[in-house]
Scaffold this active site. Structure first.
Site, PDB file in Angstrom:
ATOM      1  N   GLU A   1      34.450  51.726  38.910  1.00  0.00           N
ATOM      2  CA  GLU A   1      35.221  51.256  40.059  1.00  0.00           C
ATOM      3  C   GLU A   1      36.162  52.365  40.525  1.00  0.00           C
ATOM      4  O   GLU A   1      37.096  52.735  39.810  1.00  0.00           O
ATOM      5  CB  GLU A   1      36.014  49.998  39.697  1.00  0.00           C
TER       6      GLU A   1
ATOM      7  N   LYS B   1      34.595  34.179  23.893  1.00  0.00           N
ATOM      8  CA  LYS B   1      33.879  34.665  25.073  1.00  0.00           C
ATOM      9  C   LYS B   1      33.694  33.594  26.148  1.00  0.00           C
ATOM     10  O   LYS B   1      32.724  33.615  26.900  1.00  0.00           O
ATOM     11  CB  LYS B   1      32.516  35.239  24.664  1.00  0.00           C
TER      12      LYS B   1
ATOM     13  N   ASP C   1      34.051  44.815  22.168  1.00  0.00           N
ATOM     14  CA  ASP C   1      33.039  43.906  22.700  1.00  0.00           C
ATOM     15  C   ASP C   1      33.387  43.569  24.151  1.00  0.00           C
ATOM     16  O   ASP C   1      34.374  42.876  24.404  1.00  0.00           O
ATOM     17  CB  ASP C   1      33.011  42.630  21.847  1.00  0.00           C
TER      18      ASP C   1
ATOM     19  N   HIS D   1      56.311  44.387  59.666  1.00  0.00           N
ATOM     20  CA  HIS D   1      57.034  45.226  60.617  1.00  0.00           C
ATOM     21  C   HIS D   1      56.331  45.250  61.958  1.00  0.00           C
ATOM     22  O   HIS D   1      56.958  45.181  63.030  1.00  0.00           O
ATOM     23  CB  HIS D   1      57.164  46.656  60.068  1.00  0.00           C
TER      24      HIS D   1
END
Length: 1076
Positions: free
Chosen positions: A737, A871, A947, A1043
């Site tokens: 990423e 998990k 993991d 703004h």
């Protein structure tokens, strides 16, 4: 004391070599030293303890012993010619005369009604004579102590005498346990009397010396604990000093003929101990322990224990030789100058000898002890690491243990500085000699300890002999036997008698000429076995290190150069053909013919050519039946790769069995790729699109992955340094990423500007939640109540803890659903993430419940009943925690928020409340009260061999922000970070190297679990940096938008244009990695 001359360092080299020799043979040196000291001890005790000597008269266990101990008897000779009594020492000169024994029999009782027994065969009964009774009845006494003097020709006394109303037993009075209390009372009374009458200056000097000595001993144990030795090195330091004392006393008395009175020892020993001190032994121990910590177990700079001792002696030997020489020369000079003062002269010689022997023993005995301690630590460490890794399913040869520690030298305080210590020693020496010259404390000490030299029977007087001086008409020898005590039988007397007989039997047995030789033989055998076991353990440790180094060398030899590591597309040419052999209509088979230029290097330095193009293209190919026959005959490894592929694609050899059948993990990967290229019609596997070369598949097989066809490279970036609890860390992140690493890097910069991150680990416990069932709800409920009780918790803990050295059950939590019972085990797992470890303990505990604890009707549905929970998102992990629960906090100055993060503190606080708290709550999130914690957790897990699937619960996080005095205080609370530094993916080379970058690779050498806990802190702090940076970018974008809206709403008004620098800052922040 600082080194006065470099010559002392040169003088120390021979002693350093001597220390290395002693360290190489620790058992021999220790044994010889202790035997020599034992011999010296016996001679010293024989001299100082009045009347004691080694008893060599009883040579056999089966020889009858005397009823009465005559060692303390006083012998007198009566000369009838001149009618005189004379005390004698040499009994052999008077062996021709008749011999009698004079007994003082004391009948002790607190009951006045108890009458004395009748005593037969007496030549004299003084008590009866005093009462005008000559019938030897012995029924009364002339004094209040019930004392009877008896003269007889033999030593035999009846052990039991029957009185008119009681039974009297002969007892060894001087061994009575009851006398200990009386002795202590007498000692206290004498000390109190002498202290009252003594000169206060005397008391102060002697008392100060003993206080200083005890302070030195206590400081020794405290300082040794700082070096890493809790007890044994300190103890053997004192043993070293004690051996020096006895060897010095023996040499002084038997070689130099200088006899030091006991009084001088009592006065002077504290001063000698203070002067010598234990400083150099502490420094030697500290230096050795430092080298041991730095050497590591498998590193190139690994040193042997003898080398460590040698280096420590080279380092400290110069000052050691200098200081001991100065002390020894000073006492020797004093001995020459005080020849007219016998006591001081003798003690000066003794002091010089003690210092000399202490120096020699430091170079030999103490060095051997240090070496032996390091040897034991090395063996213990290697064994613990091996067991820990095997416990998690990993072989020792697949992990490198890093045990280097930073040793920081603290500055010496005024009290502990070398100058202060030297000055204090000088004062002690002056005070000691002043004490002797001016005779301080002599009168009090003499009066206190002079009783040691006084005989119990008063040898300077005739004593009981005066009662019989007129009873003989011829010359005789009379032995006055120590007082023999008869007492009435009591229960505690029987206990004392049993103990005394046991001790006496053991003592006599040891002196027996047969038993003593047997015990000596057993002692020699025991020492030999210990030496053998130590050498065997050394061999085991050395072999483990050599195997690892050998494997590491082979691995490094297979690594490609930088130029050849990236193959060019043109260099990869593969041609694969599959020819269908339709000779047999019933089945189809494939004969593989391949030419390829690909080759790989295995870790065994074998090159596997993928049917190189240099082969003869016309070479005949063996039939499938022939290949199958060769495989069944065990010749599969001799086949070529294309032949093995033929067996695979024709389903004669399973894909999953290649590693086991070929015996080479790397070759199995090559064959599997070729086979799958045909079976899956995937020619991409014949290229290096998925790399497979130069990888250690031995670590993967049986631990990380099956059916391996290569490895997946992921880009790894690094953020930092990030200061965590005062220590900077460079943190690796594996991610695809874009902008993630850069964003977290910006967060690190802002956090460091505020002083770094502070962390708290609030809980550490991995969980496993099995599901069990019962025939009825009542039984399930009863089991739940039992498990929740103290009895159930304790029994389950005992069963669980017996399965591992590291797993320790903390708590068992239960939940009932119908007749199903869910049990959540929470336990520590050391430095491993620990699912294998805890699963083994859970299985054993459930088995014990069924077989031992009375729940025979319990059925195990599943070892993991999703009550762990692993998990999967779950509230129980968010509330109760799982793995490591960490809270990390940082304070970011307001100007840093504006300049570095291009945002505003108030805007950040508002955004966090609106987005991370309210927004997540509206979505019904569980543990998702954060911006993107999963981004950072996953990137770290991939880089560090964790993991990745456990990112689900490990990313549970709540991010909080608030404004404090214009600064931003930000924290992340992560209750379920599941990480480990051994086992799983951490055994792989790249992932292990990243753990090493963080300093948390492998098991912690001294505190199991510390590395894993530190890794959890690092994960939490990385999440903190990512949260800070992303939220700042979001807040900045929001401010720019507000703004712009605000300015457009005031078209008719005068434009309120913000400062140019503020607009630039906000616009820059608005385009910085806005990811939500």
């Amino acid at each position: 004391m600082p080194l006065l001359s470099s010559k002392f360092t040169s003088l120390a080299k021979p002693f350093a070599k001597c220390a290395r020799f002693a360290a190489s043979n620790p058992f021999h040196v220790i044994l010889i030293t202790l035997l020599a000291t034992a011999i010296a001890y016996l001679h010293v005790i024989e001299y100082y303890v009045n009347g004691w000597k080694v008893d060599t008269t009883r040579n056999s266990l089966f020889q009858p012993g005397l009823v009465v101990d005559t060692l303390d008897s006083t012998n007198f000779f009566y000369n009838s010619t001149i009618n005189t009594w004379t005390e004698i020492e040499d009994m052999e000169r008077y062996s021709s005369f008749d011999k009698y024994y004079l007994f003082n029999l004391c009948f002790k009782t607190t009951d006045a009604n108890n009458k004395l027994p009748v005593i037969n065969n007496l030549l004299l009964d003084d008590a009866a004579n005093d009462n005008g009774d000559n019938n030897n009845s012995g029924t009364s006494s002339s004094n209040n102590n019930n004392t009877v003097y008896v003269l007889q020709e033999s030593l035999d006394l009846p052990t039991v005498m029957n009185g008119p109303n009681t039974i009297w037993k002969l007892r060894p009075q001087k061994y009575k346990l009851e006398n200990l209390k009386n002795g202590l009372k007498n000692f206290y009374s004498q000390c109190s009397t002498h202290l009252t009458s003594a000169d206060p200056i005397d008391i102060f000097i002697i008392g100060s010396a003993y206080v200083g000595m005890f302070y030195s001993i206590v400081s020794l144990f405290i300082d040794m604990r700082k070096t890493g030795s809790k007890f044994w090195i300190s103890l053997f330091t004192l043993v070293n000093t004690g051996c020096s004392l006895f060897l010095g006393l023996y040499t002084c008395q038997n070689i130099f003929g200088k006899y030091v009175p006991f009084l001088s020892l009592v006065e002077g020993i504290p001063f000698i101990i203070i002067i010598m001190g234990f400083k150099y032994k502490i420094k030697l121990s500290e230096y050795v322990r430092t080298q041991y910590a730095k050497s590591g177990f498998y590193s190139k700079k690994h040193l042997t224990p003898s080398d460590m001792v040698y280096n420590s002696m080279l380092e400290e030997g110069g000052r050691l030789v200098q200081d001991y020489s100065i002390c020894a020369v000073s006492f020797t000079a004093c001995a020459f100058l005080t020849t007219h003062l016998d006591v001081l002269n003798s003690f000066s010689v003794l002091a010089a000898l003690i210092i000399f022997f202490d120096f020699i023993l430091t170079c030999t005995f103490f060095s051997s002890v240090l070496s032996l301690k390091v040897e034991i630590d090395v063996i213990q460490r290697s064994t613990e690491i091996e067991q820990a890794l095997e416990e998690d399913g990993v072989l020792l040869t697949t992990a490198e243990h890093v045990s280097e520690e930073e040793i920081t030298k603290s500055k010496n305080s005024l009290i502990t500085s070398p100058t202060s210590i030297t000055f204090f020693k000088l004062i002690v020496i002056i005070a000691f000699f002043g004490l002797n010259f001016y005779n301080f404390a002599y009168r009090w000490t003499y009066n206190t300890f002079s009783t040691i030299y006084q005989s119990e029977n008063g040898k300077n007087t005739l004593g009981p002999i005066s009662l019989i001086k007129d009873k003989f008409s011829k010359s005789v020898v009379v032995s006055v036997v120590p007082t023999q005590y008869y007492e009435t039988s009591k229960v505690y007397n029987q206990v004392e008698d049993s103990l005394y007989l046991l001790i006496r039997y053991i003592a006599v047995a040891i002196r027996d000429r047969f038993v003593s030789k047997f015990l000596f033989f057993c002692f020699i055998v025991s020492v030999s076995i210990n030496i053998y076991l130590l050498n065997a353990a050394k061999i085991h440790t050395n072999l483990a290190a050599k195997n690892y180094k050998k494997k590491k060398i082979v691995k490094s030899s297979t690594l490609p150069s930088a130029e050849s590591s990236t193959p060019s597309p043109s260099s990869v040419t593969n041609t694969t053909t599959a020819t269908a052999n339709s000779s047999n209509a019933g089945r189809s088979s494939y004969i593989v013919s391949t030419s390829s230029s690909l080759s790989i290097n295995s870790n065994n330095s074998s090159n596997y050519e993928l049917d190189s193009s240099t082969e003869d293209e016309n070479e005949s190919t063996r039939s499938l039946e022939e290949l199958e026959s060769l495989m069944k005959d065990g010749h599969l490894t001799s086949l070529k790769n294309k032949e093995v592929v033929t067996l695979v694609v024709n389903k004669k050899l399973p894909l999953y069995a290649l590693e086991k059948q070929l015996g080479d993990n790397t070759r199995a990967v090559v064959v599997r790729r070729r086979a799958l290229a045909i079976l899956a019609n995937a020619p991409i596997l014949e290229t290096e699109g998925l790399p497979y070369k130069n990888y250690d598949y031995d670590r993967v097989f049986g631990a990380c992955c099956e059916n391996v066809i290569g490895y997946m490279p992921i880009p790894v970036g690094v953020i930092g340094p990030l200061i965590i609890d005062g220590v900077p860390y460079h943190i690796p992140m594996a991610t695809t990423e874009g902008c993630l690493v850069a964003s977290a890097m910006r967060g690190c910069k802002a956090i460091n500007a505020g002083g770094g991150v502070t962390t708290v680990l609030v809980k550490d416990g991995m969980t496993r939640g099995p599901c069990v069932s019962f025939p009825s709800l009542l039984r399930a409920g009863a089991c739940k109540l039992w498990l929740d009780s103290e009895e159930g918790q304790n029994k389950i803990k005992k069963a669980f803890n017996s399965t591992s050295r590291f797993a320790r059950l903390q708590h068992v939590q239960t939940c009932l659903a119908g007749d199903l019972l869910f049990i959540r085990f929470r336990t520590t797992t050391g430095d491993a993430m620990g699912m294998n470890m805890i699963s083994k303990g859970v299985e054993f505990s459930l088995k014990q419940m069924v077989e031992v604890f009375g729940w025979e009707d319990m059925s195990i549905v599943s070892v993991s009943g999703n009550y762990c929970i692993d998990k999967k998102p779950a509230a129980i992990n968010w509330i109760e925690g799982r793995g490591k629960s960490v809270v990390a906090e940082a304070t970011i100055p307001g100007d840093v928020v504006r300049k570095v993060l291009k945002s505003d503190v108030k805007a950040l606080v508002e955004l966090n409340i609106s987005k991370n708290l309210i927004g997540s709550a509206m979505a019904g999130s569980v543990g998702g009260f954060n911006a993107h914690a999963a981004n950072l957790v996953t990137a770290l897990f991939l880089a560090l061999g964790q993991d990745p699937a456990q990112n689900v619960e490990s990313s549970n996080c709540i991010t909080l922000m608030k404004e404090v005095d214009g600064d931003l205080k930000i924290s992340v609370s992560m209750p379920s970070i599941e990480v480990g530094t051994i086992g799983g993916g951490t055994i792989l080379g790249p992932q292990g190297s990243m753990l090493e970058l963080l300093g948390v690779k492998g098991p912690h050498p001294t505190e199991p679990g510390s590395n894993a806990r530190q890794l959890a802190r690092i994960v939490a702090c990385s999440v903190l940096s990512g949260e800070l940076s992303l939220c700042s970018a979001l807040a900045a974008g929001h401010l720019v938008q507000s703004h712009m809206i605000h300015n457009r709403s005031k078209v008719n008004a005068a434009p309120a244009v913000p400062a140019k620098e503020d607009l630039n800052r906000l616009k820059e922040g608005s385009v910085t990695c806005i990811k939500s």
